[in-house]
Scaffold this active site. Structure first.
Site, mmCIF file in Angstrom:
data_model
loop_
_atom_site.group_PDB
_atom_site.id
_atom_site.type_symbol
_atom_site.label_atom_id
_atom_site.label_comp_id
_atom_site.label_asym_id
_atom_site.label_seq_id
_atom_site.Cartn_x
_atom_site.Cartn_y
_atom_site.Cartn_z
ATOM 1 N N TRP A 102 13.324 0.448 -4.223
ATOM 2 C CA TRP A 102 11.935 1.037 -4.495
ATOM 3 C C TRP A 102 12.234 2.645 -4.090
ATOM 4 O O TRP A 102 11.200 3.323 -5.035
ATOM 5 C CB TRP A 102 11.101 0.340 -3.738
ATOM 6 N N ASP A 172 5.523 4.684 1.144
ATOM 7 C CA ASP A 172 5.360 3.608 0.217
ATOM 8 C C ASP A 172 5.398 2.190 1.524
ATOM 9 O O ASP A 172 6.536 1.988 1.814
ATOM 10 C CB ASP A 172 6.294 3.069 -0.461
ATOM 11 N N LYS A 196 1.974 -8.370 -0.969
ATOM 12 C CA LYS A 196 2.914 -8.946 0.226
ATOM 13 C C LYS A 196 2.165 -9.231 1.560
ATOM 14 O O LYS A 196 2.193 -10.548 1.908
ATOM 15 C CB LYS A 196 4.100 -8.119 0.517
#
Ligand SMILES: *Cc1c(COP(=O)(O)O)cnc(C)c1O
Length: 362
Positions: A102, A172, A196
């Site tokens: 990511w 993030d 999530k």
């Protein structure tokens, strides 16, 4: 219905009370004779959901009043370019910590808008550890520093955050937001895809310090410019109303459990069980994160002695009602994703299954 023990990495398991509220809201929202999906986002009932969710998030995370909360679309991946479009640009520099898939994706987007300096990277070690504090070299000219708090795929997680001084730290937090207490003022901005720990896919939460919003350049497209959404309290256009509703119910569930302190305690107990078992049988459950300090409390990654055993493990696990345990294809093996809504009881059951499996196959 017998619900599975759901280890999916995202979209992931959600608290049952939130799902039941969502089900009931679909056809007839609070006896109004119309469903939540059919209501105006400018209506009073929706406003209560929208601002109620913001208030709950602020309360649970201890978000100070000099931070704005935004509800946006596009997922965390959209923030990969919104961030540099707002803050970077020609002649400007941003520092990025490269700690996994990511992070790499965020770096790729940022390079399209300005100069990117890699302040630290563990790519040489295939991201199996996090860089130590003394490896991090932040370019002092940086307009921001970007990092990923939990690396969902490789299973590493920062336990403390680098001190970036007056340079805003942008994080993030997609896969560990709300899993533990964090000190929001350490960050200039936090963002997270909701799917999530927060709720359904399709909603992105942004927490941004007000003075940073004011620094956005005028040339950005309207929807990219954070000022647009701050000015209209995330009601500039139609927000993902259903996802926001479900998130509000998830936040209420967290509050009812006792807030982040209680959630963190339970997450620690879950982690101790799984890593405890791995440390007891390191030849069988081979953790892919080499440095114990770097291990994630959300996504535990491991290999078994052979690929054939991994396949058998997954097959047997499925029969027991454990789903979503297959590791990401870039790591292989097993990944135990245990977000907030995965109960300690579910982890106890998995640990017992793992113990039996190891005894039978070692
Ligand atoms: C899942 C994930 C993403 C991607 O989120 P989308 O909402 O699908 O764009 C980004 N960063 C991290 C750390 C993730 O875990």
């Amino acid at each position: 219905m017998e619900r599975k023990v759901n280890f999916n990495p995202g979209p992931a398991t959600l608290p049952l009370p939130a799902l039941e509220k969502a089900r009931d809201a679909l056809v007839d929202y609070e006896g109004l004779g119309l469903g939540l999906l059919e209501m105006s986002h400018r209506s009073k009932p929706y406003e209560e959901i929208h601002f109620g969710a913001m208030d709950l998030l602020r309360e649970l995370m201890g978000i100070p009043s000099d931070y704005e909360i935004l509800f946006l679309g596009g997922g965390a991946s959209t923030q990969f370019f919104h961030v540099p479009m707002n803050f970077l640009g020609e002649g400007k520099v941003a520092s990025y910590l490269n700690t996994g898939t990511w992070s790499k994706k965020a770096i790729k987007e940022a390079k399209k808008f300005g100069k990117v300096v890699i302040a630290a990277s563990s790519e040489e070690d295939r991201f199996t550890r996090l860089p130590s504090a003394d490896e991090i070299e932040i370019d002092p000219a940086s307009v921001y520093v970007h990092m990923t708090s939990n690396n969902t795929i490789v299973g590493t997680q920062w336990k403390t955050f680098p001190d970036t001084g007056t340079i805003p730290l942008i994080c993030d937090m997609s896969s560990d937001i709300l899993s533990r207490k964090v000190d929001v003022p350490q960050f200039g901005m936090i963002y997270a895809g909701a799917q999530k720990n927060l709720g359904p896919a399709g909603l992105t939460v942004v927490i941004i310090r007000k003075d940073l919003v004011e620094a956005c350049p005028d040339a950005s497209p309207t929807m990219v410019d954070y000022r647009t959404h701050v000015g209209k309290s995330s009601l500039f256009n139609t927000p993902p109303v259903f996802a926001i509703f479900v998130m509000k119910e998830v936040l209420q569930w967290v509050k009812d459990k006792g807030g982040l302190e209680a959630v963190e305690k339970e997450n620690d107990a879950k982690t101790d069980l799984v890593y405890g078992l791995m440390d007891k049988r390191p030849d069988f459950f081979r953790g892919t994160v080499v440095d114990k300090e770097s291990r994630s409390n959300m996504n535990v990654t491991m290999r078994l002695p052979t690929e054939a055993l991994e396949a058998t493990f997954l097959e047997k696990a499925d029969k027991e009602g454990f789903v979503g345990l297959k590791g990401h294809r870039s790591v292989g093996g097993i990944r135990v994703s245990m977000y907030n809504a995965l109960s300690l009881d579910g982890i106890r059951k998995l640990a017992a299954f793992m113990e039996d499996f190891a005894s039978a196959n070692a």
